[in-house]
Enzyme design. Structure first.
Site, mmCIF file in Angstrom:
data_model
loop_
_atom_site.group_PDB
_atom_site.id
_atom_site.type_symbol
_atom_site.label_atom_id
_atom_site.label_comp_id
_atom_site.label_asym_id
_atom_site.label_seq_id
_atom_site.Cartn_x
_atom_site.Cartn_y
_atom_site.Cartn_z
ATOM 1 N NE ARG A 286 -7.237 -9.188 23.804
ATOM 2 C CZ ARG A 286 -6.312 -9.971 24.318
ATOM 3 N NH1 ARG A 286 -6.443 -11.279 24.282
ATOM 4 N NH2 ARG A 286 -5.256 -9.451 24.875
ATOM 5 C CD GLU B 293 -9.088 -8.718 29.073
ATOM 6 O OE1 GLU B 293 -9.156 -9.818 29.655
ATOM 7 O OE2 GLU B 293 -8.101 -8.347 28.430
ATOM 8 C CG ASN C 28 -9.531 -13.001 22.493
ATOM 9 O OD1 ASN C 28 -8.600 -12.873 21.698
ATOM 10 N ND2 ASN C 28 -9.377 -12.961 23.800
ATOM 11 N NE ARG D 273 3.895 -13.226 27.954
ATOM 12 C CZ ARG D 273 2.755 -12.548 27.825
ATOM 13 N NH1 ARG D 273 2.778 -11.231 27.722
ATOM 14 N NH2 ARG D 273 1.600 -13.181 27.794
ATOM 15 C CG HIS E 288 -2.969 -7.124 29.947
ATOM 16 N ND1 HIS E 288 -1.791 -7.253 30.636
ATOM 17 C CD2 HIS E 288 -3.216 -8.325 29.385
ATOM 18 C CE1 HIS E 288 -1.331 -8.483 30.494
ATOM 19 N NE2 HIS E 288 -2.194 -9.150 29.731
#
Ligand code: AMP
Length: 407
Positions: A92, A385, A7, A242, A181
């Protein structure tokens, strides 16, 4: 087969090595400060407490991945004899646009498609591509698989993903909701069905991936029908730093009042907003809750805003699916923040959501945390993940090896 999961971020890289014949983790690690002074690799072998740390300059992702391989084959800290024991590599990849609705073996066409998506994910796709190029160079002949954050959301119907702006912008530039996601939403939805002993085809599930980045998805019969992130991961919930969705007119307003460029304002919305922006304390929920306990009103407000947004999406998605069977919490906040789960589920008994305060006192392991008389099952499921990436990589590379043998 041993599968390496990679990743890549712009200056960091996380990895895991798994034995997929028994789905067990062998080692994991992180490389930080790639291309900067003070590059460092921290490697952990399962069952060994002491971490293996390498402090050496790593100028680019190829240097970093070479060091990862060194660590994986190291006689005392490694988990394989040599590089050829790595059967496949799973990457990923954040954005595949509308091109892929599932994982793929990486070839020239895939690389071209990902390069075309750089515009859509300028911060994420370039380092993902660097990681792929580095692995191809260092491990030629080893199958490489791309697993996309956007893929799971490709089943959304047009009314969910279309923005009400001139349609030509969708046609010309691909401006639509993509969602992110996806690997995590899919993993926890599948686990929820398993834990409830039901087929995912019979369930209406809302998955809340609440981490530093956060999103909620509506999953009907195993397919995503709506999600809170949008064209970029800036949309939807209020997050660590965010803003989530705001009135778009705010952007020009701030730019004018503060004499800042559009780029500056977007940077503020990405990095200085959310929990950090409201509280002025931190983006980390642990800090916010500590501040709340000391009477900090803005930290309290930030946490209330967060919960309000999550509840807002839960409500919307319950209506969209005409009901709900399971509500799932995952990721850093969803897995660990007992208080936040409690606030989100507070007084929802009338719509069938009843959290059990005792069962809710859980961290780090899968659990059903709803009351026995709750119509909706509430579940806490640690996301994984990497396992999804490794599973897809294992399945696709086995198929490829089989096909090659058949030639
Ligand atoms: P993630 O992006 O999924 O790694 O989530 C990271 C975030 O999870 C951190 O920024 C914290 O806000 C939150 N987090 C981690 N541990 C806890 C905890 N014990 N209590 C509350 N929040 C936590």
């Amino acid at each position: 087969m041993k599968v390496l999961v990679i990743n890549c971020g712009s200056s960091s890289l996380k990895y895991q090595m798994l034995d997929m014949t028994i789905e067990s983790l062998l080692a994991k690690g992180i490389v930080e400060r790639i291309g900067m002074t003070g590059s460092m690799l921290t490697h952990e072998k399962v069952g060994v407490e002491e971490k293996f740390v390498v402090k050496e300059e790593m100028n680019d992702h190829k240097d970093a991945i070479a060091k990862v391989i060194d660590a994986l084959v190291d006689p005392s800290h490694g988990v394989v004899k040599n590089m050829s024991c790595i059967g496949a590599v799973g990457h990923r990849v954040v954005h595949a646009g509308e091109k892929y609705s599932g994982s793929v073996i990486i070839d020239k066409d895939v690389i071209e498609a990902l390069e075309e998506c750089i515009d859509l994910a300028p911060l994420h796709n370039p380092p993902n591509l660097l990681g792929i190029a580095a692995c191809q160079e260092l491990m030629p002949g080893t199958p490489q698989v791309a697993v996309f954050d956007t893929a799971f959301h490709q089943t959304m119907p047009p009314e969910s993903y279309t923005y009400a702006i001139p349609y030509e912008y969708y046609e010309k530039y691909g401006i639509r909701r993509y969602g992110f996601h996806g690997t995590s939403h899919k993993y926890v939805a599948d686990r929820a069905a398993y834990m409830l002993g039901a087929s995912i085809d019979d369930l209406k599930i809302i998955t809340c991936h609440l981490g530093n980045g956060a999103s909620v998805s509506a999953i009907k019969r195993g397919k995503c029908i709506d999600t809170s992130m949008g064209f970029t991961p800036l949309a939807g919930l209020a997050m660590g730093t965010r803003s989530g969705s705001v009135d778009p007119a705010i952007i020009q307003f701030i730019a004018e009042k503060e004499d800042r460029s559009i780029d500056d304002v977007l940077n503020i919305l990405n990095k200085e907003s959310g929990m950090l922006g409201i509280s002025g304390v931190s983006s980390d929920f642990r800090d916010l809750e500590a501040a709340l306990n000391e009477g900090n009103e803005r930290a309290a407000l930030a946490l209330k805003v967060f919960a309000h947004r999550v509840r807002y999406y839960i409500g919307a998605y319950m209506l969209e699916m005409n009901g709900l069977d399971a509500l799932v919490f995952t990721a850093g906040v969803g897995e660990n923040d007992i208080n936040m789960r409690d606030v989100i589920c507070n007084e929802l008994g009338n719509v069938g959501i009843k959290l059990d305060p005792v069962k809710n006192r859980v961290r780090g392991r899968e659990a059903i945390i709803s009351r026995d008389d709750s119509k909706v099952s509430i579940l806490m499921i640690p996301t994984n993940e990497e396992l999804v990436i490794a599973r897809d990589t294992y399945a696709l590379s086995n198929k490829k090896i089989g096909l090659n043998r058949g030639k």
